[in-house]
Scaffold this motif. Structure first.
Motif, PDB file in Angstrom:
ATOM      1  N   PHE A  71       0.847  -1.184   0.000  1.00 55.51           N
ATOM      2  CA  PHE A  71       0.000   0.000   0.000  1.00 55.51           C
ATOM      3  C   PHE A  71       0.887   1.241   0.000  1.00 55.51           C
ATOM      4  CE2 PHE A  71      -2.244  -3.393   2.058  1.00 55.51           C
ATOM      5  CZ  PHE A  71      -3.581  -3.232   1.741  1.00 55.51           C
ATOM      6  N   LEU A  72       0.554   2.227  -0.813  1.00 58.34           N
ATOM      7  CA  LEU A  72       1.228   3.516  -0.732  1.00 58.34           C
ATOM      8  C   LEU A  72       0.564   4.295   0.401  1.00 58.34           C
ATOM      9  CD1 LEU A  72       1.568   4.477  -4.508  1.00 58.34           C
ATOM     10  CD2 LEU A  72       3.228   3.338  -3.025  1.00 58.34           C
ATOM     11  N   ILE A  73       1.365   4.872   1.273  1.00 51.63           N
ATOM     12  CA  ILE A  73       0.853   5.637   2.404  1.00 51.63           C
ATOM     13  C   ILE A  73       0.900   7.114   2.022  1.00 51.63           C
ATOM     14  CG2 ILE A  73       1.080   6.154   4.862  1.00 51.63           C
ATOM     15  CD1 ILE A  73       0.469   3.187   4.193  1.00 51.63           C
ATOM     16  N   ARG A  74      -0.289   7.703   1.916  1.00 49.56           N
ATOM     17  CA  ARG A  74      -0.405   9.088   1.465  1.00 49.56           C
ATOM     18  C   ARG A  74      -0.675  10.027   2.622  1.00 49.56           C
ATOM     19  NH1 ARG A  74      -0.246   9.782  -3.771  1.00 49.56           N
ATOM     20  NH2 ARG A  74      -1.309  11.768  -3.781  1.00 49.56           N
ATOM     21  N   SER A  75      -0.065  11.186   2.494  1.00 48.31           N
ATOM     22  CA  SER A  75      -0.322  12.302   3.393  1.00 48.31           C
ATOM     23  C   SER A  75      -0.632  13.482   2.488  1.00 48.31           C
ATOM     24  CB  SER A  75       0.904  12.600   4.254  1.00 48.31           C
ATOM     25  OG  SER A  75       0.695  13.796   4.999  1.00 48.31           O
ATOM     26  N   GLY A  76      -1.869  13.894   2.464  1.00 44.96           N
ATOM     27  CA  GLY A  76      -2.261  14.964   1.555  1.00 44.96           C
ATOM     28  C   GLY A  76      -2.155  14.491   0.115  1.00 44.96           C
ATOM     29  N   GLU A  77      -1.395  15.201  -0.681  1.00 44.46           N
ATOM     30  CA  GLU A  77      -1.273  14.910  -2.119  1.00 44.46           C
ATOM     31  C   GLU A  77      -0.085  14.035  -2.473  1.00 44.46           C
ATOM     32  OE1 GLU A  77      -3.516  15.785  -4.545  1.00 44.46           O
ATOM     33  OE2 GLU A  77      -4.693  16.323  -2.777  1.00 44.46           O
ATOM     34  N   ARG A  78       0.677  13.592  -1.489  1.00 44.97           N
ATOM     35  CA  ARG A  78       1.877  12.825  -1.838  1.00 44.97           C
ATOM     36  C   ARG A  78       2.010  11.563  -1.004  1.00 44.97           C
ATOM     37  NH1 ARG A  78       6.684  13.856   1.178  1.00 44.97           N
ATOM     38  NH2 ARG A  78       6.170  14.973   3.067  1.00 44.97           N
ATOM     39  N   SER A  79       2.708  10.604  -1.581  1.00 42.35           N
ATOM     40  CA  SER A  79       3.028   9.374  -0.852  1.00 42.35           C
ATOM     41  C   SER A  79       4.287   9.624  -0.038  1.00 42.35           C
ATOM     42  CB  SER A  79       3.253   8.217  -1.819  1.00 42.35           C
ATOM     43  OG  SER A  79       2.056   7.876  -2.452  1.00 42.35           O
ATOM     44  N   THR A 104       8.559   6.458  -5.215  1.00 42.15           N
ATOM     45  CA  THR A 104       8.259   7.430  -6.281  1.00 42.15           C
ATOM     46  C   THR A 104       8.214   6.756  -7.641  1.00 42.15           C
ATOM     47  OG1 THR A 104      10.591   8.033  -6.399  1.00 42.15           O
ATOM     48  CG2 THR A 104       9.173   9.429  -5.043  1.00 42.15           C
ATOM     49  N   SER A 105       9.022   5.741  -7.824  1.00 43.23           N
ATOM     50  CA  SER A 105       9.034   5.020  -9.093  1.00 43.23           C
ATOM     51  C   SER A 105       7.714   4.285  -9.323  1.00 43.23           C
ATOM     52  CB  SER A 105      10.213   4.046  -9.116  1.00 43.23           C
ATOM     53  OG  SER A 105      10.367   3.478 -10.380  1.00 43.23           O
ATOM     54  N   THR A 106       7.142   3.715  -8.259  1.00 45.03           N
ATOM     55  CA  THR A 106       5.845   3.040  -8.372  1.00 45.03           C
ATOM     56  C   THR A 106       4.755   4.039  -8.749  1.00 45.03           C
ATOM     57  OG1 THR A 106       6.485   1.364  -6.746  1.00 45.03           O
ATOM     58  CG2 THR A 106       4.124   1.649  -7.139  1.00 45.03           C
ATOM     59  N   GLU A 107       4.763   5.200  -8.083  1.00 42.19           N
ATOM     60  CA  GLU A 107       3.770   6.228  -8.413  1.00 42.19           C
ATOM     61  C   GLU A 107       3.889   6.654  -9.873  1.00 42.19           C
ATOM     62  OE1 GLU A 107       4.634   9.132  -5.188  1.00 42.19           O
ATOM     63  OE2 GLU A 107       2.436   9.061  -4.964  1.00 42.19           O
ATOM     64  N   ARG A 108       5.118   6.859 -10.319  1.00 46.15           N
ATOM     65  CA  ARG A 108       5.345   7.274 -11.709  1.00 46.15           C
ATOM     66  C   ARG A 108       4.844   6.210 -12.686  1.00 46.15           C
ATOM     67  NH1 ARG A 108      11.186   8.543 -14.600  1.00 46.15           N
ATOM     68  NH2 ARG A 108      10.337   8.598 -16.716  1.00 46.15           N
ATOM     69  N   ALA A 109       5.145   4.948 -12.409  1.00 41.76           N
ATOM     70  CA  ALA A 109       4.713   3.862 -13.302  1.00 41.76           C
ATOM     71  C   ALA A 109       3.190   3.738 -13.326  1.00 41.76           C
ATOM     72  CB  ALA A 109       5.364   2.546 -12.874  1.00 41.76           C
ATOM     73  N   LEU A 110       2.538   3.940 -12.172  1.00 46.21           N
ATOM     74  CA  LEU A 110       1.080   3.887 -12.135  1.00 46.21           C
ATOM     75  C   LEU A 110       0.473   5.016 -12.969  1.00 46.21           C
ATOM     76  CD1 LEU A 110       0.470   2.937  -8.395  1.00 46.21           C
ATOM     77  CD2 LEU A 110      -0.156   1.557 -10.402  1.00 46.21           C
ATOM     78  N   ARG A 111       1.029   6.231 -12.869  1.00 51.79           N
ATOM     79  CA  ARG A 111       0.546   7.352 -13.700  1.00 51.79           C
ATOM     80  C   ARG A 111       0.751   7.040 -15.177  1.00 51.79           C
ATOM     81  NH1 ARG A 111       3.182  10.400  -9.779  1.00 51.79           N
ATOM     82  NH2 ARG A 111       4.906  10.790 -11.201  1.00 51.79           N
ATOM     83  N   GLN A 112       1.890   6.468 -15.503  1.00 54.02           N
ATOM     84  CA  GLN A 112       2.214   6.093 -16.876  1.00 54.02           C
ATOM     85  C   GLN A 112       1.198   5.070 -17.384  1.00 54.02           C
ATOM     86  OE1 GLN A 112       6.237   4.636 -16.921  1.00 54.02           O
ATOM     87  NE2 GLN A 112       6.341   4.470 -19.130  1.00 54.02           N
TER      88      GLN A 112
END
Length: 195
Positions: A71-79, A104-112
């Motif tokens: 799970f990505l743990i988010r605080s506001g707009e960022r993990s 950050t790499s996981t977030e980038r790949a998910l956006r991609q």
């Protein structure tokens, strides 16, 4: 096309919520980012984590097994961190928090992946033989996220840092990347013998 994110098992999510809610609920200390965060945090983007037990040359299909949920743990707009759970004899349990480049790499790949035309079910694929982690985009969006093997038409997006010779964040069909991974594991032939 939106990703079809599979729901995490309820006990896995509950174990992460318990670890986030009580600093004494886990033996391991929280990451620096989690210790310093102000305000509420929430577990999001659950991804099943599969391990590629061995890279199989073109003669067969790769063998994988489910080892956990991340799970990505988010605080506001960022993990700010990630939490991983593992399956034990008693069911799903919290394993650990972590941070670092794969976050950050996981977030980038998910956006991609969200910007791709084809619908996929996202998973993480750990490839210990290469010290590599990839976002696995499974073509069967209705599949049970805890089972299955990478299909030749599935897509792998290597996360950064990727091993030498494999570009991070470049999507590859499994059928195209598997031979490259196999080649990376093939020992180089010895050139001549010492005199």
């Amino acid at each position: 096309m939106p990703l079809h994110v599979p729901p995490a098992p309820a006990p896995a999510l509950r174990s992460v919520l318990a670890a986030l809610g009580s600093p004494t609920a886990v033996r391991e200390d929280r990451t620096p980012a989690l210790r310093s965060v102000q305000g509420p945090v929430s577990p999001e983007s659950p991804l099943p984590v599969h391990v590629l037990d061995r890279i199989v040359p073109s003669a067969g299909r790769p063998c994988t097994r489910l080892t956990g949920w991340r799970f990505l743990i988010r605080s506001g707009e960022r993990s700010v961190a990630a939490a991983e759970t593992t399956l034990t004899a008693d069911g799903w349990t919290f394993s650990h928090f972590f941070e670092g480049p794969y976050l950050t790499s996981t977030e980038r790949a998910l956006r991609q992946a969200e910007s791709m035309i084809t619908a996929f079910q996202p998973r993480l694929l750990s490839i210990p033989e290469l010290y590599m982690l990839a976002l696995w985009l499974h073509g069967d969006t209705d599949a049970d996220a805890s089972t299955g093997m990478p299909l030749p038409t599935d897509v792998l997006v290597p996360l950064a840092p990727a091993p030498p010779g494999i570009a991070a964040h470049r999507p590859h069909r499994v059928a195209d990347l598997l031979p490259v991974m196999t080649l990376r594991l093939t020992p180089a032939p010895l050139l001549g013998s010492p005199a």
